[in-house]
Design a protein around this motif. Sequence first.
Motif, PDB file in Angstrom:
ATOM      1  N   ASN A 173      -1.994  12.322   1.444  1.00 28.83           N
ATOM      2  CA  ASN A 173      -3.158  13.189   1.626  1.00 28.83           C
ATOM      3  C   ASN A 173      -3.182  14.365   0.654  1.00 28.83           C
ATOM      4  N   PHE A 196       0.834  -1.198   0.000  1.00 26.01           N
ATOM      5  CA  PHE A 196       0.000   0.000   0.000  1.00 26.01           C
ATOM      6  C   PHE A 196       0.870   1.251   0.000  1.00 26.01           C
ATOM      7  N   SER A 224      -0.103   5.641   0.062  1.00 20.69           N
ATOM      8  CA  SER A 224      -1.155   6.646   0.021  1.00 20.69           C
ATOM      9  C   SER A 224      -0.614   7.967   0.554  1.00 20.69           C
ATOM     10  N   TYR A 265       2.683  13.251  -5.770  1.00 22.01           N
ATOM     11  CA  TYR A 265       2.017  13.866  -4.624  1.00 22.01           C
ATOM     12  C   TYR A 265       2.670  15.217  -4.335  1.00 22.01           C
TER      13      TYR A 265
END
Length: 570
Positions: free
Chosen positions: A70, A66, A68, A207
């Motif tokens: 924000n 995983f 990820s 990101y």
Amino acid sequence: MVVVDCPYNHIDRIFATDDTANYVTQDNKYVSISGGITDNNIVLGSFQIADKPSSLLSVNDNIGLFVSGNDPFSQNKITSLSGLVQYNGIAILSFLPNKNTTIDHYREIREMYGNLVLRVNFGNSNELGKINGTISDFRVGLEVLISDRNYATIIDYDNNNLNNNLSGILYLEQANVGDSHSGFHEGNISGTLDGAQYNGKWGGQFYGNGTSNGLPETVAGTMAAESNTNLIVSSWAADFHRIVRSTLNQGPGYLTPGQSQASPIDPQELASSFMAPGPALGDALGNSIGEQQVTGFSSVPGITFNLNGDSFVGITPGASLAASLNSFMAPSDWTIPDQWQFSLNPLHTLSKHGASLEQGKSLFHLASPQGWAASFHTQGVEVAYNPSEGPFTFTAGAVHEPDSLLGTQARGIFGSLAADTFYMGSRWQTDMGQWSLAASGEVGLVAPTVTGSNVIDGIDTLTTNTFALEVAREFNNGNTLRFSLSQPLRVAAGSMAYTFANGSQDGLVTGESHSASLTPSGRQLDFTNALDVPLGEGELSLGLTMSTQPGHRKGADPEVAIFTGYEARW
């Protein structure tokens, strides 16, 4: 589940679940999670699912990854980005036997960390770009012995002394940076690790929208690759961090094709590199080297810079005012003396080669009543002969340039240039009443020498030439009107072979070779009108020269020069 502290500064918070606190799914499966949070708030790691806690480290695990964050990068900004950017970071890898491998004895499972380098070419502000990278410098963090497929025990774990005992490099092959609605990218993996060949897939996303330069702050993703016996899975993150910015501020250096991309660089050498063309070469260097792209390298392996070749080539010289003035003031002929003469000044009209090349300091000059004359300099010598005071004069000479090639100088990665020029020529002159006619021509051979160059592979023997046509009319009042058409010294034939670094492959610098003509694109012609008027004990001269294609540059605007001079003897 044992969690290994990351040996890199990118990870500052580590989390995990241990074997006594695993989450039980509705299917009565046990889950173990390990990972970390980067300083850019990217969460990454892996999870494992097993039937019971004791088998969470066995090869029967269902393994997942995983990543990820924000603050996913706004994908509508990608097309407007441009240039090359490098991201440096880490990859957390799990290394374990392939499920197809039959286990008949103890085998290892290893948890590793690798240096991750990603290179992104965002193109030219109207395309999405490409991305590729490498994972290398593998550090072992966890070793596990397997007694069977349902049970495993930890046998070695040393967080303070991670071993660099896995050699190899994994190549994250080039992938497209998504489309206008997505910055996701996916590509193939190839490479070797611990002697085995691996192939697989990798992918990721950008990101971070808060950088001052508008670039994504971070790239993160996952990968998996397989050999005949083992499987590697990894989550990774990389950012444009401080050490990279510091290196960029130092400026790029140059590496020769064939060198390791990790070789030390010298930014000062590249910063001081140039080729300053001499008049005889005109715009030849600008039309060859100036049109190329040069790859510069950073002290951080993987960071490259695209440099324009024209930044290394000096301005093409225009028409030489000094040469025009020397030609304007030089006598059109020379008088054979009745006896031997020695002088500190030339006793005959120097050839165009002799007048154009740096011959060093003048030593002495001599002329004989038999029609011979000679000029000696610290870097050259020239001999002239006028047989029987006839209409023809023959010249020959040699010039050694210790630090230039026909006036062209090089420094830095181009090394240094030297040349030996050998030339010969003839001049015809006759008087017809009050008219005087003259024509002259010269040819030369130039033997170049290149030392200490990382770029120039060789330069051919060059051929040079120059010519002039002259007409003069003397009037009864003593005035003289002169017309001339001349071509300054020019390279007529010859080429240079050179190789520029253009990137890297498999950790080695690659290059592209070129062969460029050193003949300029144009031909400078000087049209001169002059009037000599007796004045006092001397002679006043007024003149105008128009040069077409100045500097031997095709299409260059004409240049005009006006001269005046006074010469007297006493």
